[in-house]
Design a protein around this motif. Structure first.
Motif, short mmCIF file in Angstrom:
data_model
loop_
_atom_site.label_atom_id
_atom_site.label_comp_id
_atom_site.label_asym_id
_atom_site.label_seq_id
_atom_site.Cartn_x
_atom_site.Cartn_y
_atom_site.Cartn_z
N GLU A 1 0.83 -1.20 0.00
CA GLU A 1 0.00 0.00 0.00
C GLU A 1 0.87 1.26 0.00
N ARG A 2 1.94 1.22 0.79
CA ARG A 2 2.86 2.36 0.87
C ARG A 2 3.57 2.57 -0.48
N ILE A 3 3.99 1.46 -1.11
CA ILE A 3 4.66 1.56 -2.40
C ILE A 3 3.71 2.13 -3.45
N GLU A 4 2.47 1.66 -3.44
CA GLU A 4 1.49 2.13 -4.42
C GLU A 4 1.27 3.64 -4.29
N GLN A 5 1.26 4.12 -3.07
CA GLN A 5 1.10 5.55 -2.84
C GLN A 5 2.33 6.32 -3.28
N ARG A 6 3.49 5.78 -2.96
CA ARG A 6 4.74 6.46 -3.32
C ARG A 6 4.91 6.57 -4.83
N LEU A 7 4.47 5.53 -5.56
CA LEU A 7 4.60 5.53 -7.02
C LEU A 7 3.39 6.16 -7.71
N ASP A 8 2.55 6.82 -6.95
CA ASP A 8 1.36 7.45 -7.52
C ASP A 8 0.52 6.46 -8.31
N GLY A 9 0.48 5.21 -7.84
CA GLY A 9 -0.35 4.19 -8.47
C GLY A 9 0.35 3.33 -9.49
N ALA A 10 1.61 3.60 -9.82
CA ALA A 10 2.31 2.85 -10.86
C ALA A 10 2.87 1.53 -10.32
N LEU A 11 1.98 0.71 -9.78
CA LEU A 11 2.31 -0.60 -9.23
C LEU A 11 1.24 -1.58 -9.69
N LEU B 1 -0.53 3.24 -20.27
CA LEU B 1 -1.60 3.90 -19.52
C LEU B 1 -1.05 4.71 -18.36
N ASP B 2 -1.77 5.76 -17.98
CA ASP B 2 -1.46 6.46 -16.73
C ASP B 2 -1.84 5.54 -15.58
N PRO B 3 -1.04 5.52 -14.50
CA PRO B 3 0.11 6.38 -14.18
C PRO B 3 1.46 5.78 -14.60
N PHE B 4 1.46 4.75 -15.46
CA PHE B 4 2.70 4.06 -15.81
C PHE B 4 3.47 4.75 -16.94
#
Length: 260
Positions: free
Chosen positions: A47-57, A186-189
């Motif tokens: 969850e922390r990683i997903e937030q840090r990467l602005d969803g790019a997980l 696609l965003d956010p990738f």
């Protein structure tokens, strides 16, 4: 590339997109896929990683999306399930699913009749059939023979993928690399540099895709030849590497090339 040692790189600051296999990468394998569990610590980390990467997980896995959601509940991430035959492009989005051919259920019944009583687990995943032989490795060759013989009975476009402890029958379009390419459009990738962690034969296509995109490919506990450029010794080390490189509170603000 034959990797023997832990050659995993530290990541410089950059705009990264992270793709993760699950079994053998984030979780230790078990004789039965349902015998694994997810710790609260791992859920919080993701969850922390997903937030840090602005969803790019995103998860890129052979499990179905439903199975992954059950395993990681209440956490829901972007995901390509069944090797890319299923997609959820946003955490709260709809699931795009694939149908199974009519002959698949009958085939699963036949293989189960011969092998299930011998500690082999036959997993039905819609258009994908997985034969798990981790509890009976001596039967991997026989399981492979059975699924290879079944190719003639299925619609064209199926293939057999042998793994570390089992064999799977799946459509040709089931490819982790294709799933990664779709997310990267696609965003956010989009505009980010991909990182992919996997542990098995089915992940090699993903490593090739990430390498071609100038990203970072990492195989967990590699055995023999692999397209991955880097290696991690085991699952615990993989999770620790994710914590170190992606688990901090700081957000990524700059692009940087990896120094060899």
């Amino acid at each position: 590339m034959n990797i023997q040692a832990d050659l995993t790189p530290p990541l410089p600051e950059g705009r990264w997109a992270l793709f993760l296999d699950i079994d053998g990468t984030l979780l230790e394998h078990a004789p039965h896929p349902d015998a694994v569990s997810v710790s609260e610590e791992l859920r919080v980390l993701l969850e922390r990683i997903e937030q840090r990467l602005d969803g790019a997980l995103a998860f890129i896995t052979g499990r179905s999306i439903a199975a992954v959601d059950h395993l990681f509940d209440p956490l829901k991430l972007r995901i390509a399930g069944l090797y890319g035959l299923e997609h959820r492009l946003a955490p709260a989005g709809a699931i795009e699913a694939a149908d199974a051919p009519a002959d698949m259920a009958a085939l699963a019944d036949e293989i189960e009749l011969e092998l299930a009583s011998k500690a082999v687990y036959v997993e039905r995943k819609g258009p994908v059939l997985a034969i798990h032989t981790r509890a009976a490795p001596q039967l991997l060759a026989r399981a492979t023979e059975l699924v290879e013989a079944a190719l003639a009975r299925l619609p064209k476009g199926y293939r057999v993928i042998a793994g570390n402890a089992g064999v799977e029958l799946m459509p040709l379009e089931a490819a982790k690399g294709a799933a990664i390419r779709r997310f990267m459009q696609l965003d956010p990738f989009t505009g980010r540099r991909p990182v992919f962690l996997g542990d098995d034969t089915s992940d090699e296509n993903g490593f090739d895709t990430v390498n071609a995109a100038g990203g970072i490919s990492i195989r967990v506990k590699p055995q023999g030849e692999t397209a991955a450029r880097f290696a991690i010794e085991d699952v615990a080390s993989a999770v620790a590497w994710l914590e170190t490189n992606f688990g901090g509170p700081a957000k990524q603000t700059s692009r940087s090339d990896l120094v060899a």
